[in-house]
Design a protein around this motif. Structure first.
Motif, PDB file in Angstrom:
ATOM      1  N   GLU A   1      56.157  -2.305  21.696  1.00 42.80           N
ATOM      2  CA  GLU A   1      56.541  -1.197  20.813  1.00 42.80           C
ATOM      3  C   GLU A   1      55.413  -0.855  19.842  1.00 42.80           C
ATOM      4  N   LEU A   2      54.809  -1.882  19.246  1.00 43.53           N
ATOM      5  CA  LEU A   2      53.723  -1.646  18.307  1.00 43.53           C
ATOM      6  C   LEU A   2      52.514  -1.051  19.010  1.00 43.53           C
TER       7      LEU A   2
ATOM      8  N   THR B   1      56.977 -13.276  16.980  1.00 40.50           N
ATOM      9  CA  THR B   1      57.355 -11.901  17.304  1.00 40.50           C
ATOM     10  C   THR B   1      57.951 -11.970  18.705  1.00 40.50           C
ATOM     11  N   SER B   2      57.861 -10.928  19.481  1.00 49.69           N
ATOM     12  CA  SER B   2      58.372 -10.968  20.853  1.00 49.69           C
ATOM     13  C   SER B   2      57.557 -10.007  21.701  1.00 49.69           C
ATOM     14  N   PRO B   3      57.524 -10.218  23.017  1.00 54.53           N
ATOM     15  CA  PRO B   3      56.799  -9.269  23.880  1.00 54.53           C
ATOM     16  C   PRO B   3      57.269  -7.831  23.688  1.00 54.53           C
ATOM     17  N   ARG B   4      58.579  -7.647  23.500  1.00 57.62           N
ATOM     18  CA  ARG B   4      59.112  -6.290  23.316  1.00 57.62           C
ATOM     19  C   ARG B   4      58.568  -5.654  22.044  1.00 57.62           C
TER      20      ARG B   4
ATOM     21  N   ILE C   1      46.424  -6.925  18.189  1.00 56.56           N
ATOM     22  CA  ILE C   1      47.718  -6.247  18.175  1.00 56.56           C
ATOM     23  C   ILE C   1      48.847  -7.274  18.157  1.00 56.56           C
ATOM     24  N   VAL C   2      48.665  -8.366  18.878  1.00 56.43           N
ATOM     25  CA  VAL C   2      49.650  -9.446  18.875  1.00 56.43           C
ATOM     26  C   VAL C   2      49.741 -10.078  17.486  1.00 56.43           C
ATOM     27  N   TYR C   3      48.594 -10.343  16.889  1.00 58.00           N
ATOM     28  CA  TYR C   3      48.565 -10.924  15.539  1.00 58.00           C
ATOM     29  C   TYR C   3      49.212  -9.977  14.532  1.00 58.00           C
ATOM     30  N   THR C   4      48.949  -8.686  14.677  1.00 58.55           N
ATOM     31  CA  THR C   4      49.543  -7.702  13.768  1.00 58.55           C
ATOM     32  C   THR C   4      51.061  -7.700  13.887  1.00 58.55           C
ATOM     33  N   SER C   5      51.551  -7.735  15.110  1.00 59.32           N
ATOM     34  CA  SER C   5      52.997  -7.758  15.325  1.00 59.32           C
ATOM     35  C   SER C   5      53.608  -9.011  14.711  1.00 59.32           C
ATOM     36  N   ALA C   6      52.946 -10.149  14.885  1.00 58.47           N
ATOM     37  CA  ALA C   6      53.460 -11.404  14.325  1.00 58.47           C
ATOM     38  C   ALA C   6      53.510 -11.348  12.798  1.00 58.47           C
ATOM     39  N   LEU C   7      52.473 -10.785  12.192  1.00 60.80           N
ATOM     40  CA  LEU C   7      52.442 -10.677  10.731  1.00 60.80           C
ATOM     41  C   LEU C   7      53.508  -9.709  10.217  1.00 60.80           C
TER      42      LEU C   7
ATOM     43  N   LEU D   1      53.152  -1.228  29.546  1.00 63.56           N
ATOM     44  CA  LEU D   1      52.853  -2.638  29.340  1.00 63.56           C
ATOM     45  C   LEU D   1      54.046  -3.489  29.749  1.00 63.56           C
ATOM     46  N   GLN D   2      53.767  -4.637  30.357  1.00 58.71           N
ATOM     47  CA  GLN D   2      54.832  -5.557  30.730  1.00 58.71           C
ATOM     48  C   GLN D   2      55.198  -6.427  29.534  1.00 58.71           C
ATOM     49  N   ALA D   3      56.458  -6.416  29.173  1.00 54.86           N
ATOM     50  CA  ALA D   3      56.925  -7.187  28.023  1.00 54.86           C
ATOM     51  C   ALA D   3      57.154  -8.643  28.431  1.00 54.86           C
ATOM     52  N   VAL D   4      56.057  -9.345  28.657  1.00 46.91           N
ATOM     53  CA  VAL D   4      56.100 -10.756  29.047  1.00 46.91           C
ATOM     54  C   VAL D   4      55.165 -11.535  28.124  1.00 46.91           C
ATOM     55  N   PRO D   5      55.357 -12.849  27.991  1.00 46.56           N
ATOM     56  CA  PRO D   5      54.501 -13.629  27.103  1.00 46.56           C
ATOM     57  C   PRO D   5      53.007 -13.512  27.414  1.00 46.56           C
ATOM     58  N   ALA D   6      52.654 -13.352  28.683  1.00 50.78           N
ATOM     59  CA  ALA D   6      51.234 -13.244  29.050  1.00 50.78           C
ATOM     60  C   ALA D   6      50.564 -12.020  28.450  1.00 50.78           C
ATOM     61  N   LEU D   7      51.360 -11.088  27.939  1.00 51.86           N
ATOM     62  CA  LEU D   7      50.781  -9.921  27.258  1.00 51.86           C
ATOM     63  C   LEU D   7      49.932 -10.367  26.069  1.00 51.86           C
ATOM     64  N   ALA D   8      50.236 -11.540  25.514  1.00 54.33           N
ATOM     65  CA  ALA D   8      49.467 -12.071  24.385  1.00 54.33           C
ATOM     66  C   ALA D   8      48.000 -12.253  24.724  1.00 54.33           C
ATOM     67  N   LEU D   9      47.701 -12.360  26.021  1.00 55.63           N
ATOM     68  CA  LEU D   9      46.316 -12.554  26.465  1.00 55.63           C
ATOM     69  C   LEU D   9      45.752 -11.287  27.096  1.00 55.63           C
ATOM     70  N   GLY D  10      46.429 -10.160  26.874  1.00 53.53           N
ATOM     71  CA  GLY D  10      45.923  -8.894  27.400  1.00 53.53           C
ATOM     72  C   GLY D  10      46.069  -8.771  28.898  1.00 53.53           C
ATOM     73  N   SER D  11      47.237  -9.164  29.430  1.00 52.66           N
ATOM     74  CA  SER D  11      47.425  -9.193  30.884  1.00 52.66           C
ATOM     75  C   SER D  11      47.723  -7.836  31.503  1.00 52.66           C
ATOM     76  N   SER D  12      48.270  -6.905  30.723  1.00 60.48           N
ATOM     77  CA  SER D  12      48.624  -5.591  31.267  1.00 60.48           C
ATOM     78  C   SER D  12      47.427  -4.650  31.227  1.00 60.48           C
ATOM     79  N   GLU D  13      47.261  -3.898  32.292  1.00 62.44           N
ATOM     80  CA  GLU D  13      46.126  -2.977  32.383  1.00 62.44           C
ATOM     81  C   GLU D  13      46.326  -1.763  31.479  1.00 62.44           C
ATOM     82  N   VAL D  14      45.232  -1.331  30.868  1.00 60.93           N
ATOM     83  CA  VAL D  14      45.239  -0.143  30.014  1.00 60.93           C
ATOM     84  C   VAL D  14      44.009   0.693  30.328  1.00 60.93           C
ATOM     85  N   VAL D  15      44.026   1.922  29.864  1.00 62.76           N
ATOM     86  CA  VAL D  15      42.844   2.784  29.952  1.00 62.76           C
ATOM     87  C   VAL D  15      41.964   2.469  28.735  1.00 62.76           C
ATOM     88  N   PRO D  16      40.667   2.238  28.923  1.00 68.54           N
ATOM     89  CA  PRO D  16      39.810   1.834  27.800  1.00 68.54           C
ATOM     90  C   PRO D  16      39.935   2.694  26.551  1.00 68.54           C
ATOM     91  N   ILE D  17      40.057   4.005  26.718  1.00 67.69           N
ATOM     92  CA  ILE D  17      40.114   4.862  25.536  1.00 67.69           C
ATOM     93  C   ILE D  17      41.392   4.611  24.731  1.00 67.69           C
TER      94      ILE D  17
END
Length: 205
Positions: free
Chosen positions: A109-110, A102-105, A32-38, A120-136
């Motif tokens: 959004e994407l 790109t940016s955390p924000r 998702i990070v790569y997609t946003s950057a592209l 999701l926390q809009a911080v750089p660490a989000l690039a490594l999947g730092s925010s918790e999500v529900v698997p589904i």
């Protein structure tokens, strides 16, 4: 499964690990990070060279620094093609993408548009999947890639069959679709993910 729950009365007290828990997705979030950057940097391609060595981000407001680990053996100043950074799951490359291309924000959004409903926390660490999500939610997001860039909210289908296997009392519903990824970007990201499975970190070879 319904069969297991029918045969084990205590199963109704257990958690559904697809819908009722939260986990950090880690590197699964990186596409998702790569997609946003592209999307945001149209000069970026799978063959673009990205620095993969040590990286430190300094928050311009607080002065706090963040230095992710996981350089894949890259030294200072070393470069690697974007597709290989994803294939090898290079953390420092993902960190550079979310800060420089790109940016955390924009990533938040994407991810939301692709089906992730957790906050999701809009911080750089989000690039490594730092925010918790529900698997589904991750399944829903990756379904956008499989659906050529169109997102359809996940839904449940309860099917009733007779003894011959014929479906009873089920009507196919039309679900609203949202086009969030341009076809060319979606195709590029899918090809990069195939590369991960065939010869990358997810390969069984």
């Amino acid at each position: 499964s319904p069969k297991f729950m029918a045969e084990n009365s205590d199963a109704k007290y257990s958690l559904n690990h697809a819908t009722q828990i939260r986990r950090q997705p880690g590197s699964v979030f990186k596409p998702i990070v790569y997609t946003s950057a592209l999307r945001e940097d149209r000069n970026l391609t799978p063959f673009s060279l990205i620095e993969c060595g040590p990286f430190t981000y300094t928050d311009p407001w607080t002065g706090n620094t963040w230095s992710p680990r996981g350089m894949g053996g890259c030294g200072a100043g070393e470069m690697m093609q974007l597709k290989d950074c994803l294939r090898r799951s290079i953390n420092t490359a993902s960190a550079r993408l979310i800060v420089n291309h790109t940016s955390p924000r924009k990533v938040v959004e994407l991810a939301s548009n692709m089906g992730i409903k957790s906050r999701l926390q809009a911080v750089p660490a989000l690039a490594l999947g730092s925010s918790e999500v529900v698997p589904i939610e991750m399944v829903s997001a990756f379904g956008t890639f499989a659906n050529n860039g169109e997102h359809v909210d996940y839904h449940y289908i309860n099917k009733i069959e007779d003894r011959t296997g014929s479906n009873l009392n089920y009507r196919h519903r039309q679900y609203e679709k949202h086009k969030y990824l341009p076809p060319e970007i979606n195709s590029v990201v899918k090809a990069m993910m195939v590369n991960v499975v065939e010869i990358g970190r997810a390969s069984c070879r």
